[in-house]
Design an enzyme around this catalytic site. Structure first.
Site, PDB file in Angstrom:
ATOM      1  N   ASP A 179       2.793  21.321  50.867  1.00  0.00           N
ATOM      2  CA  ASP A 179       2.650  21.015  49.442  1.00  0.00           C
ATOM      3  C   ASP A 179       3.879  21.539  48.702  1.00  0.00           C
ATOM      4  O   ASP A 179       4.300  22.689  48.923  1.00  0.00           O
ATOM      5  CB  ASP A 179       1.386  21.679  48.891  1.00  0.00           C
ATOM      6  CG  ASP A 179       1.082  21.239  47.476  1.00  0.00           C
ATOM      7  OD1 ASP A 179       0.431  20.192  47.301  1.00  0.00           O
ATOM      8  OD2 ASP A 179       1.507  21.947  46.539  1.00  0.00           O
ATOM      9  N   ASN A 207       7.188  17.526  36.898  1.00  0.00           N
ATOM     10  CA  ASN A 207       6.867  16.263  36.215  1.00  0.00           C
ATOM     11  C   ASN A 207       6.731  16.462  34.711  1.00  0.00           C
ATOM     12  O   ASN A 207       7.202  15.639  33.911  1.00  0.00           O
ATOM     13  CB  ASN A 207       5.562  15.690  36.774  1.00  0.00           C
ATOM     14  CG  ASN A 207       5.789  14.888  38.036  1.00  0.00           C
ATOM     15  OD1 ASN A 207       6.884  14.394  38.292  1.00  0.00           O
ATOM     16  ND2 ASN A 207       4.747  14.758  38.853  1.00  0.00           N
ATOM     17  N   HIS A 261       8.570  12.045  35.268  1.00  0.00           N
ATOM     18  CA  HIS A 261       8.125  11.556  36.578  1.00  0.00           C
ATOM     19  C   HIS A 261       9.286  11.041  37.428  1.00  0.00           C
ATOM     20  O   HIS A 261       9.206  11.064  38.663  1.00  0.00           O
ATOM     21  CB  HIS A 261       7.086  10.450  36.395  1.00  0.00           C
ATOM     22  CG  HIS A 261       5.765  10.963  35.894  1.00  0.00           C
ATOM     23  ND1 HIS A 261       4.852  11.592  36.710  1.00  0.00           N
ATOM     24  CD2 HIS A 261       5.229  10.975  34.641  1.00  0.00           C
ATOM     25  CE1 HIS A 261       3.795  11.941  35.996  1.00  0.00           C
ATOM     26  NE2 HIS A 261       3.993  11.582  34.732  1.00  0.00           N
ATOM     27  N   ASP A 309       9.855  12.001  41.258  1.00  0.00           N
ATOM     28  CA  ASP A 309      10.082  11.045  42.341  1.00  0.00           C
ATOM     29  C   ASP A 309      11.332  11.408  43.132  1.00  0.00           C
ATOM     30  O   ASP A 309      11.362  11.280  44.367  1.00  0.00           O
ATOM     31  CB  ASP A 309      10.229   9.625  41.767  1.00  0.00           C
ATOM     32  CG  ASP A 309       8.931   9.097  41.191  1.00  0.00           C
ATOM     33  OD1 ASP A 309       7.881   9.693  41.468  1.00  0.00           O
ATOM     34  OD2 ASP A 309       8.974   8.089  40.466  1.00  0.00           O
ATOM     35  N   GLU A 336       2.065  15.162  45.907  1.00  0.00           N
ATOM     36  CA  GLU A 336       3.183  15.972  46.402  1.00  0.00           C
ATOM     37  C   GLU A 336       2.851  16.630  47.734  1.00  0.00           C
ATOM     38  O   GLU A 336       3.530  17.578  48.154  1.00  0.00           O
ATOM     39  CB  GLU A 336       3.540  17.051  45.364  1.00  0.00           C
ATOM     40  CG  GLU A 336       2.527  18.171  45.217  1.00  0.00           C
ATOM     41  CD  GLU A 336       1.387  17.833  44.250  1.00  0.00           C
ATOM     42  OE1 GLU A 336       0.710  18.781  43.800  1.00  0.00           O
ATOM     43  OE2 GLU A 336       1.190  16.634  43.940  1.00  0.00           O
TER      44      GLU A 336
END
Length: 368
Positions: A241, A249, A254, A258, A284
């Site tokens: 994770d 974010n 975002h 990404d 994630e």
């Protein structure tokens, strides 16, 4: 088709032609003993022997594979011309039975109907007509025809049959050409369809953002590995994770998130060996399956991933220190995949609880 399969097919065709020669020889001797073949016994025996020798030579070429060096490995035109030559020799020595043996001209031409080109088939039909006509004219010129009207009728009948065969051959070859074109078009459509199916399979199995396997495909691969693993083999499984991903974010947007996901995918793919399975498990979170693994190697691999990810520098984006947490477990024969994922998830939770940016193993003592 392979060369061996093609050669077997050509040998079968040759056997069919040789069988036709055998039938013709039987009828030749029958005509001789019934008095319709006007030649001495020696000539009949020599002619029969030459026919057998010619077929033996062709068989030797097919059996040795020498025919494959020719432009036409089937030697169809050679066999047809040879057959027409022997048939013409036979016709020239018959009298009243000549009309009965004309049918062999048709059989020989039918042998090449599907394999000769239009020009080659036309050459063969012209050879038949002019050969038989020349024999008839020669005998007529020397007054050797017992029934000139019957001989003229035989020439006319042969001419009509040859014209019909020529037209039919053109029709058959045109039909074969159309079928070949349709087959090629169908093959092209099938190739396109297979390519589209592969693309669809890739889309179904791949996460669009990172290019890694998605969760569904990973579960399918991992289940297959569990079902086929040996008793003395152990697999490594890790849930990874990315730390503070929601904050990235929220602060940077975002698009930045990404970019972080893509950076991890690139780093992790470079750190893993061929055969290891890496997938995006959701959001994630990522999952890694290491076949034929042990605790030390699994720990070393996850630590290598963790350190490599902390060294990542994103171009045009400053998001602070990147880090990840990993939960590790081992898979043995008879293990349940859901239970193993649950163990890895609990180890991941412990790694986050202990401060993140670390790897925790399910086999470690929780209270240690």
């Amino acid at each position: 088709m392979t060369h061996n399969a093609i050669q077997r097919l050509l040998l079968k065709r040759f056997a069919l032609a040789a069988g036709t020669y055998a039938l013709a020889l039987v009828l030749l001797w029958l005509a001789f003993f019934t008095g319709h073949y006007d030649q001495p016994l020696t000539n009949v025996a020599v002619g029969s022997a030459l026919v057998v020798i010619s077929q033996a030579a062709l068989f030797a070429m097919f059996y040795s594979g020498c025919n494959l060096k020719c432009a036409d490995p089937s030697l169809t035109e050679v066999q047809v011309l040879m057959g027409l030559g022997w048939q013409t020799w036979l016709i020239a020595n018959l009298d009243e039975a000549r009309g009965s043996f004309l049918v062999f001209y048709v059989l020989i031409l039918l042998f090449g109907l599907f394999h000769l080109s239009r020009r080659a088939f036309l050459r063969c039909t012209l050879m038949v007509f002019f050969s038989f006509s020349a024999i008839t004219l020669w005998e007529g010129y020397h007054f050797q025809l017992t029934d000139p009207a019957l001989a003229a009728l035989q020439v006319c009948v042969l001419f009509i049959v040859l014209v019909w065969l020529e037209l039919y051959a053109r029709y058959v070859q045109a039909s074969r050409q159309r079928m070949r074109q349709r087959r090629f078009a169908l093959q092209a459509h099938q190739d396109t369809l297979r390519g589209m199916m592969r693309q669809l399979e890739d889309l179904v199995a791949t996460d669009e953002l990172t290019g890694l396997f998605n969760r569904r495909h990973f579960l399918r691969l991992a289940s297959r590995e569990l079902n086929t693993m040996d008793a003395d083999v152990v697999h490594g499984l890790a849930l990874i994770d990315l730390d503070h991903f929601k904050r990235i974010n929220d602060i940077h947007g975002h698009a930045a998130g990404d970019q972080v996901l893509q950076a991890f995918a690139a780093v992790a793919s470079a750190c893993l060996r061929e055969g290891d399975v890496l997938a995006r498990y959701g959001g994630e979170e990522f999952v890694v399956l290491l076949p034929d693994c042990n605790p030390e190697r699994l720990t070393s691999c996850c630590e290598r991933l963790r350190i490599a990810f902390t060294d990542v520098e994103l171009i045009g984006l400053k998001v602070g220190n990147l880090s990840l947490s990993a939960g590790m477990t081992l898979l043995e024969l008879g293990d349940d995949l859901d239970d193993a994922l649950q163990r890895a998830d609990q180890a991941l939770y412990r790694a986050k609880r202990d401060g993140r940016n670390r790897c925790a193993a399910a086999w470690e003592n929780v209270d240690a």
